[in-house]
Structures are given as C-alpha cells and as structure tokens.
Design an enzyme around this catalytic site. Structure first.
Site, PDB file in Angstrom:
ATOM      1  N   ASN A  31       0.584  -1.274   0.139  1.00 22.43           N
ATOM      2  CA  ASN A  31       0.417   0.031   0.114  1.00 22.43           C
ATOM      3  C   ASN A  31       0.900   0.967  -0.056  1.00 22.43           C
ATOM      4  O   ASN A  31       0.491   2.676  -0.814  1.00 22.43           O
ATOM      5  CB  ASN A  31      -1.229   0.086   1.324  1.00 22.43           C
ATOM      6  CG  ASN A  31      -1.406   0.891   1.622  1.00 22.43           C
ATOM      7  OD1 ASN A  31      -3.104   1.369   0.814  1.00 22.43           O
ATOM      8  ND2 ASN A  31      -1.462   2.246   1.936  1.00 22.43           N
TER       9      ASN A  31
ATOM     10  N   TYR B 155       2.833  10.660 -11.410  1.00 22.57           N
ATOM     11  CA  TYR B 155       2.031   9.790 -10.540  1.00 22.57           C
ATOM     12  C   TYR B 155       0.872   8.509 -11.224  1.00 22.57           C
ATOM     13  O   TYR B 155       0.987   7.487 -11.293  1.00 22.57           O
ATOM     14  CB  TYR B 155       1.332   9.937  -9.564  1.00 22.57           C
ATOM     15  CG  TYR B 155       0.372   9.772  -8.427  1.00 22.57           C
ATOM     16  CD1 TYR B 155       1.212   8.694  -7.774  1.00 22.57           C
ATOM     17  CD2 TYR B 155      -0.897   9.324  -8.749  1.00 22.57           C
ATOM     18  CE1 TYR B 155       0.209   8.142  -6.366  1.00 22.57           C
ATOM     19  CE2 TYR B 155      -1.891   8.642  -7.874  1.00 22.57           C
ATOM     20  CZ  TYR B 155      -1.440   7.668  -6.727  1.00 22.57           C
ATOM     21  OH  TYR B 155      -1.832   7.390  -6.165  1.00 22.57           O
TER      22      TYR B 155
ATOM     23  N   ALA C 284       1.269   7.652 -14.108  1.00 23.06           N
ATOM     24  CA  ALA C 284       2.135   6.475 -15.234  1.00 23.06           C
ATOM     25  C   ALA C 284       2.795   5.390 -14.614  1.00 23.06           C
ATOM     26  O   ALA C 284       2.710   3.793 -14.313  1.00 23.06           O
ATOM     27  CB  ALA C 284       2.885   7.329 -15.873  1.00 23.06           C
ATOM     28  N   ALA C 285       3.210   5.518 -13.510  1.00 24.63           N
ATOM     29  CA  ALA C 285       3.953   4.647 -12.021  1.00 24.63           C
ATOM     30  C   ALA C 285       2.795   3.950 -11.417  1.00 24.63           C
ATOM     31  O   ALA C 285       2.934   2.453 -11.182  1.00 24.63           O
ATOM     32  CB  ALA C 285       4.425   5.470 -10.819  1.00 24.63           C
TER      33      ALA C 285
END
Length: 241
Positions: free
Chosen positions: A81, A145, A147-148
């Site tokens: 998480n 973010y 894309a990650a």
C-alpha cells in the site's frame, strides 16, 4: 499459530484501516512505514496483534528490517500500500527526470522491493499479494504518478502468471477518491472535493474502510479463485475498466 499479514504504508489512511481489518480477522499484522511516531499510534489503534517496522521500502538497504521482523513465519497476506504523489518542478530535463524517478520509486519500487524480499516466505499454496493502485492509472491526470500506478498493473499481472502454479494470487485494488488519507494533505479545496464527489455515481467520497473491505474479500475465502485482476473501488467514477 495466527496467520500473518504485512501492510506497507500501514500507519495512516487505507493502510491503517486495512491493517485494523486484518487484525480483526485474526491476523498478526506487521505494518511498515517511514515515520516511527505515526506507526506507534497506529499500533495502539490496531491492537495487540500489530507490530511495526520503521523503514522506507523504496530503499533496498532498509528492506531487511522487514524480513527480520517477519522471521521464519509464512506470510499469508502482503498488502503493498505504500505510495504517494511526489510533487516536482518540470522546468528542466533534469528536474523532469528527478520528478518521474521520485514517483516511480515511491509507487513502484516500494512494491517490487518488498514483494521480492518476502516472496520466499509467502505461504504456498494460499498466499495473497495485493497492490494498491489508483484511479489515476486509468483516467490520467497525475502525470508521473498516473504512469507509476499504471506500471503496477503490468507488474501484478507478471507476478500472477509466475506464481499461479504455486497457489499464490496477485491482484490490484484501484481506489477512487478517498477521504481521511494523507494523499492530498492540505492541497484539497472544497471545490476539488465536490468535483470528485460529483464524478461518482454514488455521490459520496470513498473511505479507507471501503478499500479495506475489498482487501477482506481478496484475502478471504471468497478471493481464492481471483487472480490477475484490477479491482476498481471508485464509486462508479470510472466505468468498467
């Protein structure tokens, strides 16, 4: 012996709620995060089945502390998480590179390194690996973010293929807008909040417990035949993908 769960980013928001749910289901829970004081408060809230490891799981040198805390016990549930939007200035190519690398490290390497380190101790058969993505992976708007988080999807599918015959499931939960988290910190405006609520079909924001309930399903008997899936928990703000 009790079942064991490991939750990264377990000190606040979705991670804390998930760890509390798993403890309520009878798991011993190891929560991992970067801030010792936040983890200490979370352990008190979760209860005696929880313990904490202070570590930045994007740093390979800090991962062994988590492995040591787990010891020889098999890990039944791993919830990756940890992650965050890392802001940055994109005015030069060097800054663009730094911005993208920081988001990749925070959202992808955190999952890859912790999973790789704990993989030898995952329960076989029966282990569950769960990764937290984001609605941004599916609708964009977050630059590096987004894309990650999208990269986590491909990583999870590869893991699921590799681990299926060993009886380990791998799935991604993709939350929509969730309140009571540190994601927006002090960046959220009343107008931004309302726009995100209006984008849902249910006309309410998500709460950390909504995501924890999805983990409960995937980690429990109902999730035994579910693997290589992207589970959307977004109130209908993204439809069916």
């Amino acid at each position: 012996m009790s079942r064991l769960a490991v939750v990264s980013g377990g000190g606040t928001g979705i991670g804390r709620s998930t760890a509390g749910m798993l403890a309520g289901e009878g798991y011993d829970v190891v929560i991992v995060g970067r801030r010792a004081d936040v983890l200490e408060d979370a352990v008190k809230w979760i209860g005696p089945q929880a313990s904490a490891v202070t570590a930045d799981v994007s740093d390979p040198a800090q991962i062994p502390a988590v492995v040591e805390a787990v010891g020889p016990r098999p890990v039944d549930v791993l919830v990756n998480n940890a992650g965050a939007y890392v802001p940055g200035a994109d005015s030069t190519l060097d800054r663009v590179a730094d911005h993208w690398r920081a988001n990749f490290d925070s959202n992808v390497l955190t999952a890859v390194l912790l999973t790789t380190a704990l993989l030898p101790t995952m329960r076989r058969p029966g282990g569950r690996i769960i990764l937290t993505s984001s609605i941004a992976a599916q609708k964009g708007g977050g630059g590096p973010y987004s894309a990650a988080k999208a990269a986590l999807h491909g990583y999870a599918l590869d893991l699921a293929v590799d681990l299926g015959e060993q009886g380990i499931t791998v799935n991604v939960i993709s939350p929509g807008y969730v309140t009571d988290s540190e994601f927006f910190a002090d960046r959220m405006t009343p107008e931004g909040h309302q726009t995100r609520v209006d984008a849902t079909l249910l006309k309410r924001p998500g709460e950390p417990q909504d995501i924890a309930e999805a983990v409960r399903w995937l980690a429990g008997p109902g999730g035994v035949y579910v693997t290589a899936q992207i589970i959307n928990v977004n109130g209908g703000s993204v439809l069916g993908r």
